[in-house]
Design a protein around this motif. Structure first.
Motif, PDB file in Angstrom:
ATOM      1  N   ASP A 264      -5.707   6.127 -14.097  1.00  0.00           N
ATOM      2  CA  ASP A 264      -5.298   7.528 -14.215  1.00  0.00           C
ATOM      3  C   ASP A 264      -6.112   8.450 -13.307  1.00  0.00           C
ATOM      4  O   ASP A 264      -6.038   9.675 -13.416  1.00  0.00           O
ATOM      5  CB  ASP A 264      -5.424   7.985 -15.674  1.00  0.00           C
ATOM      6  CG  ASP A 264      -4.511   7.185 -16.592  1.00  0.00           C
ATOM      7  OD1 ASP A 264      -3.339   6.980 -16.231  1.00  0.00           O
ATOM      8  OD2 ASP A 264      -4.982   6.747 -17.656  1.00  0.00           O
ATOM      9  N   GLY A 292      -9.910  -0.507 -15.525  1.00  0.00           N
ATOM     10  CA  GLY A 292      -8.681  -1.137 -15.057  1.00  0.00           C
ATOM     11  C   GLY A 292      -8.842  -1.889 -13.760  1.00  0.00           C
ATOM     12  O   GLY A 292      -7.891  -2.022 -12.983  1.00  0.00           O
ATOM     13  N   ASP A 310      -6.381  -0.663 -10.167  1.00  0.00           N
ATOM     14  CA  ASP A 310      -5.080  -0.385 -10.795  1.00  0.00           C
ATOM     15  C   ASP A 310      -4.436  -1.654 -11.352  1.00  0.00           C
ATOM     16  O   ASP A 310      -3.231  -1.862 -11.235  1.00  0.00           O
ATOM     17  CB  ASP A 310      -4.126   0.284  -9.790  1.00  0.00           C
ATOM     18  CG  ASP A 310      -2.936   0.943 -10.486  1.00  0.00           C
ATOM     19  OD1 ASP A 310      -3.077   1.309 -11.667  1.00  0.00           O
ATOM     20  OD2 ASP A 310      -1.867   1.065  -9.850  1.00  0.00           O
ATOM     21  N   GLY A 312      -4.581  -2.551 -14.671  1.00  0.00           N
ATOM     22  CA  GLY A 312      -3.975  -2.211 -15.956  1.00  0.00           C
ATOM     23  C   GLY A 312      -4.947  -1.431 -16.812  1.00  0.00           C
ATOM     24  O   GLY A 312      -6.136  -1.324 -16.489  1.00  0.00           O
ATOM     25  N   ARG A 313      -4.448  -0.895 -17.904  1.00  0.00           N
ATOM     26  CA  ARG A 313      -5.266  -0.111 -18.823  1.00  0.00           C
ATOM     27  C   ARG A 313      -5.745  -0.993 -19.971  1.00  0.00           C
ATOM     28  O   ARG A 313      -4.949  -1.621 -20.637  1.00  0.00           O
ATOM     29  CB  ARG A 313      -4.471   1.079 -19.358  1.00  0.00           C
ATOM     30  CG  ARG A 313      -4.113   2.106 -18.276  1.00  0.00           C
ATOM     31  CD  ARG A 313      -3.114   3.130 -18.777  1.00  0.00           C
ATOM     32  NE  ARG A 313      -2.796   4.097 -17.723  1.00  0.00           N
ATOM     33  CZ  ARG A 313      -1.906   3.886 -16.772  1.00  0.00           C
ATOM     34  NH1 ARG A 313      -1.242   2.727 -16.729  1.00  0.00           N
ATOM     35  NH2 ARG A 313      -1.667   4.804 -15.865  1.00  0.00           N
ATOM     36  N   SER A 331      -3.470  -6.783 -20.054  1.00  0.00           N
ATOM     37  CA  SER A 331      -3.695  -5.343 -20.160  1.00  0.00           C
ATOM     38  C   SER A 331      -3.126  -4.879 -21.489  1.00  0.00           C
ATOM     39  O   SER A 331      -1.908  -4.778 -21.649  1.00  0.00           O
ATOM     40  CB  SER A 331      -3.023  -4.603 -19.000  1.00  0.00           C
ATOM     41  OG  SER A 331      -3.064  -3.207 -19.207  1.00  0.00           O
ATOM     42  N   ASP A 333      -3.019  -1.981 -23.117  1.00  0.00           N
ATOM     43  CA  ASP A 333      -2.297  -0.718 -23.270  1.00  0.00           C
ATOM     44  C   ASP A 333      -1.037  -0.629 -22.418  1.00  0.00           C
ATOM     45  O   ASP A 333      -0.188   0.237 -22.652  1.00  0.00           O
ATOM     46  CB  ASP A 333      -3.222   0.459 -22.926  1.00  0.00           C
ATOM     47  CG  ASP A 333      -4.361   0.599 -23.925  1.00  0.00           C
ATOM     48  OD1 ASP A 333      -4.334  -0.096 -24.961  1.00  0.00           O
ATOM     49  OD2 ASP A 333      -5.290   1.399 -23.668  1.00  0.00           O
ATOM     50  N   ASP A 334      -0.892  -1.505 -21.425  1.00  0.00           N
ATOM     51  CA  ASP A 334       0.293  -1.475 -20.570  1.00  0.00           C
ATOM     52  C   ASP A 334       1.307  -2.549 -20.944  1.00  0.00           C
ATOM     53  O   ASP A 334       2.388  -2.619 -20.336  1.00  0.00           O
ATOM     54  CB  ASP A 334      -0.099  -1.656 -19.105  1.00  0.00           C
ATOM     55  CG  ASP A 334      -0.894  -0.483 -18.577  1.00  0.00           C
ATOM     56  OD1 ASP A 334      -0.547   0.667 -18.915  1.00  0.00           O
ATOM     57  OD2 ASP A 334      -1.871  -0.708 -17.843  1.00  0.00           O
ATOM     58  N   SER A 335       0.948  -3.423 -21.889  1.00  0.00           N
ATOM     59  CA  SER A 335       1.845  -4.492 -22.339  1.00  0.00           C
ATOM     60  C   SER A 335       2.274  -5.405 -21.200  1.00  0.00           C
ATOM     61  O   SER A 335       3.434  -5.828 -21.123  1.00  0.00           O
ATOM     62  CB  SER A 335       3.081  -3.909 -23.051  1.00  0.00           C
ATOM     63  OG  SER A 335       2.679  -3.183 -24.191  1.00  0.00           O
ATOM     64  N   LYS A 350       2.916  -8.021 -11.949  1.00  0.00           N
ATOM     65  CA  LYS A 350       2.635  -7.648 -13.323  1.00  0.00           C
ATOM     66  C   LYS A 350       3.803  -8.097 -14.190  1.00  0.00           C
ATOM     67  O   LYS A 350       4.939  -7.665 -13.981  1.00  0.00           O
ATOM     68  CB  LYS A 350       2.401  -6.141 -13.438  1.00  0.00           C
ATOM     69  CG  LYS A 350       1.159  -5.657 -12.683  1.00  0.00           C
ATOM     70  CD  LYS A 350       0.919  -4.167 -12.852  1.00  0.00           C
ATOM     71  CE  LYS A 350      -0.345  -3.732 -12.121  1.00  0.00           C
ATOM     72  NZ  LYS A 350      -0.618  -2.280 -12.279  1.00  0.00           N
TER      73      LYS A 350
END
Length: 512
Positions: A264, A292, A310, A312-313, A331, A333-335, A350
């Motif tokens: 972010d 991330g 970048d 993932g979260r 990741s 939070d990003d599933s 991803k």
């Protein structure tokens, strides 16, 4: 957000931080560090269990909190502290939790690490030249990370078993709860055990004794061994750093501050997620959970770092495939699960992975000529599935419905099933579900009894080991084909298994 492993939430014990005046109660800080910190974080910010501080407990009834401390939490295996702590101590502890903020990231420097180094066997040439027990192949060794009721003392140990005969070979006390067991890939006599209080023990498997130890931080399980057996890398939740050690002497060589720009665009200081050594190259890979990023560290000169951003979260766990070249990292939070090429040092793709993906140590197995990877979903989701990916083509093959949240998949070339543990907070937690490798359907549910979690196959794939029991104090062994239960072993809250055949890959299953 921290990882909150449901079935390893037993409140553990930690080495003390330097005494500081954090509460009006003179012993409150010490009580927290001795009884809560190793699970809930030395900084009160959470670790394996949720954070306990003035913000997270705002509005909570002190009476209700005292009840939890006294009675424990059956859902999480947190033990009752009634009888261990006095009523005054429990009241003081609860007051401390409700008035203490999350603490600033404490320091644990390379000088602190050097000062913590302990040598138990000064002359390693006096150690036996061969194992002092009967075993055909050291690859058959399976390690059990036993936590103990309170995570300190006699119950906290690393136990080593012959996975062919199920006989205990020996055990090594670790003082506080063992979390990770890793092995030296070029010398079968050495294992490395890391505790939840970030202490690493170098263990001689031939004589079953620790020869050295070093404390690398306050909390954090991440650890890997390089393919040449010369280096160890360890990461911490508290503080936010990592260190490379000499694997022979455990002397620290270089520390890394874990910080960077998150997806972010914010500059953040980060916990350490997975740490992996790979047989593909002389590198380590480490995940920066909050930033991330995945860093690839070359084992040369001053250990230069390549930053892959970048990804993932909330990155956490990962596994390797294709000779260790491809890294699959979850990741939360990003599933997604991100595939990284460690040779090109870039993201390949991803992949969709359901909600709150958790790959554990990962499971990948070749089925009908294609490499299939299996990933679980941590926690309760609207749609609980096990994701199956074709790791050659990097695409989703199927999402297999299962009966609840799952944590750790296990697969083996010689076993017909992929085993997944169900971690829901009801009777489903007694079970392990088995997915047929060919049909990719759940074909059997084992009612193991009590909380059943962390399945793992023996080196030859003939047996399936499961941590079980309402108090997490048994190891159950099944025949992987007939599914006949072999034996129960009272090993004291085992939380995870680590096989010598997995090589020097932290919590990883490698498919070549």
């Amino acid at each position: 957000m921290k990882k909150t492993t449901q079935y390893c939430h037993a409140v553990l014990l930690s080495a003390l931080l330097s005494p500081v005046a954090l509460s009006a109660e003179p012993n409150a800080h010490e009580l927290y560090q001795n009884n809560c910190a190793s699970c809930h974080g030395s900084d009160h910010g959470g670790y394996l269990a949720p954070p306990l501080n003035a913000d997270t407990l705002k509005g909570r009834s002190p009476t209700a909190l005292r009840t939890i401390v006294m009675a424990g939490s059956f859902d999480t295996l947190m033990p009752p502290f009634y009888g261990k702590l006095t009523d005054d101590e429990i009241r003081s502890l609860v007051k401390h939790l409700q008035t203490t903020p999350k603490l600033p990231n404490p320091a644990w420097t390379i000088d602190d690490m050097k000062a913590s180094l302990k040598v138990y066997v000064s002359d390693e040439t006096t150690l036996p030249a061969q194992p002092t027990y009967s075993i055909d192949n050291m690859d058959d060794v399976i390690g059990v990370a036993a936590r103990g009721k309170y995570g300190r003392g006699e119950g906290s140990r690393a136990i080593f078993i012959n996975s062919k005969t199920h006989q205990k070979l020996g055990e090594v006390p670790t003082g506080t709860a063992a979390h990770i067991i890793d092995y030296n890939p070029v010398n079968p006599r050495w294992a490395y055990v890391k505790t939840d209080t970030a202490e690493i023990f170098k263990v001689d498997l031939y004589s079953m004794q620790a020869v050295r130890s070093i404390k690398t931080g306050y909390n954090g399980p991440g650890m890997g061994v390089s393919r040449d057996g010369k280096y160890i890398m360890a990461g911490s939740f508290v503080p936010h750093n990592a260190v490379i050690l000499n694997a022979d002497t455990l002397e620290p060589l270089k520390t890394f501050e874990l910080e960077g720009i998150d997806p972010d665009g914010k500059q953040v200081s980060s916990d350490s997620g997975m740490v992996i050594g790979t047989p593909y190259a002389d590198v380590f890979a480490i995940a920066l959970e909050n930033a991330g990023q995945v860093w690839v560290i070359d084992l040369k000169d001053d250990f230069p770092v390549t930053r892959i951003t970048d990804v993932g979260r909330h990155l956490h766990d990962a596994f390797l495939t294709h000779g260790g070249r491809k890294l699959m990292i979850a990741s939360y939070d990003d599933s997604i699960v991100a595939a990284i090429d460690l040779a090109e040092r870039k993201i390949i793709k991803k992949l969709e992975a359901g909600c709150v993906p958790h790959v554990g140590g990962g499971s990948a197995v070749v089925v009908d000529g294609r490499t299939l990877g299996f990933g679980t979903n941590f926690g309760d989701c609207d749609k609980t599935v096990v994701s199956v990916w074709d790791l050659d083509k990097m695409e989703v093959v199927k999402q297999v419905p299962v009966s609840g949240g799952t944590e750790s998949p296990a697969a083996h070339a010689n076993a017909p099933y992929v085993a997944v543990d169900i971690i829901s907070k009801d009777r489903r937690a007694r079970t392990v579900q088995l997915i047929d490798k060919k049909s990719l359907e759940v074909v059997k549910t084992l009612d193991v009894g009590g909380h059943a979690y962390f399945p793992e196959y023996s080196a030859d794939g003939k047996f399936l080991y499961i941590s079980a029991g309402y108090n997490g104090d048994e190891v159950v062994v099944y025949d992987s084909n007939s599914l006949e239960k072999s034996r129960l072993y009272p090993y004291g809250k085992p939380c995870r298994y680590f096989l010598a055949w997995s090589g020097s890959l932290h919590d990883t299953r490698l498919i070549t």
